[in-house]
Design a protein around this motif. Sequence first.
Motif, PDB file in Angstrom:
ATOM      1  N   ARG A  53       0.741  -1.281  -0.082  1.00  8.27           N
ATOM      2  CA  ARG A  53       0.080   0.328  -0.419  1.00  8.27           C
ATOM      3  C   ARG A  53       1.037   1.424   0.486  1.00  8.27           C
ATOM      4  NH1 ARG A  53      -4.564  -1.405   4.260  1.00  8.27           N
ATOM      5  NH2 ARG A  53      -5.716  -3.315   3.193  1.00  8.27           N
ATOM      6  N   LYS A  54       0.644   2.189  -0.838  1.00  3.59           N
ATOM      7  CA  LYS A  54       1.857   3.337  -0.912  1.00  3.59           C
ATOM      8  C   LYS A  54       0.928   4.702   0.322  1.00  3.59           C
ATOM      9  CE  LYS A  54       2.901   3.227  -5.689  1.00  3.59           C
ATOM     10  NZ  LYS A  54       2.660   3.765  -7.188  1.00  3.59           N
ATOM     11  N   THR A  55       1.436   5.504   0.273  1.00  4.26           N
ATOM     12  CA  THR A  55       1.595   6.283   1.482  1.00  4.26           C
ATOM     13  C   THR A  55       1.430   7.625   0.604  1.00  4.26           C
ATOM     14  OG1 THR A  55       2.675   4.885   3.125  1.00  4.26           O
ATOM     15  CG2 THR A  55       1.785   7.261   3.792  1.00  4.26           C
ATOM     16  N   ARG A  56       0.321   8.328   0.430  1.00  4.17           N
ATOM     17  CA  ARG A  56      -0.041   9.409   0.342  1.00  4.17           C
ATOM     18  C   ARG A  56       0.546  10.570   0.937  1.00  4.17           C
ATOM     19  NH1 ARG A  56      -5.706  10.511  -1.314  1.00  4.17           N
ATOM     20  NH2 ARG A  56      -5.105  12.157  -2.813  1.00  4.17           N
ATOM     21  N   THR A  57       1.038  11.287   0.021  1.00 10.80           N
ATOM     22  CA  THR A  57       2.245  12.718   0.316  1.00 10.80           C
ATOM     23  C   THR A  57       2.115  13.792  -0.442  1.00 10.80           C
ATOM     24  OG1 THR A  57       4.544  11.676  -0.530  1.00 10.80           O
ATOM     25  CG2 THR A  57       3.423  10.525   2.265  1.00 10.80           C
TER      26      THR A  57
ATOM     27  N   LYS B   1       0.321  18.192  -3.465  1.00 16.59           N
ATOM     28  CA  LYS B   1       1.845  17.663  -4.153  1.00 16.59           C
ATOM     29  C   LYS B   1       1.444  18.361  -5.251  1.00 16.59           C
ATOM     30  CE  LYS B   1      -1.915  14.015  -6.800  1.00 16.59           C
ATOM     31  NZ  LYS B   1      -1.996  12.371  -6.590  1.00 16.59           N
TER      32      LYS B   1
END
Length: 243
Positions: A16-20, A241
């Motif tokens: 799972r990608k961590t959204r930043t 972003k």
Amino acid sequence: MSGKKSKKIDITLSGRKTRTGSIHLITQAFQEIRDYFFKLGFSSEEGPEIENEKNNFDFLNIPKDHPDRRKQSTFWIDQENLLRTQISCIQVRSMKKRNPPVRIISSGKVYRKDYDQNHTPMFHQTDGFIIEKLVNFIYLRDILVDFLKSFFKRDIETRLRSSYFPFTEPSMEIDVLDVKGNWIEVIGCGMMHPKILSNIHINSQDYSGLAFGIGVDRIVTIRHEIPDIRILFENDLRFLKQF
């Protein structure tokens, strides 16, 4: 395992990608503003967001009947304390503990009861002041116009207008021309009122003071062509972003 089904883990699944997001536009602006004024010999000071009436109003020559003192305009905590309505109160704190010559810049949140496309109840300001023997209004104008050109990274068109502030005399506002051809006020400034210097026991015959306030949210929205200032405070990663 007795009485329990073992849980299988599929190691072929993607993680799972961590959204930043990124460094917020306001934080970026604070850094750029400080970098510019540090080169001119300014130092940085901070102060509390909960301020007393004397520092926020009285020492800044703001009269008792001024509209900003009303409950409709200011977030009062009790009869003496409030959420600061301007960063200029840090100037008062700084001048009380420092002897001139001084050059101070302060940035942070301020609070007023406004909310629309161009205003929010919490917004950001950078205030600065100089107290020296050989400073004048022309010097103040020149460093602020040069700052705007540096911040917008182009030869942005500016307009200077005479204005009124209780804590400066004479006073002026500086407008910039946005991409839609609208003049937007972004800086208020002027020669520090002699009464301000007297309030903190500085002889106005020996020293002159310059003061300015920059609307950080406004210069950010103009530079990035953001139509609604409220977008800055929604914490939408799709927006953040991009920068």
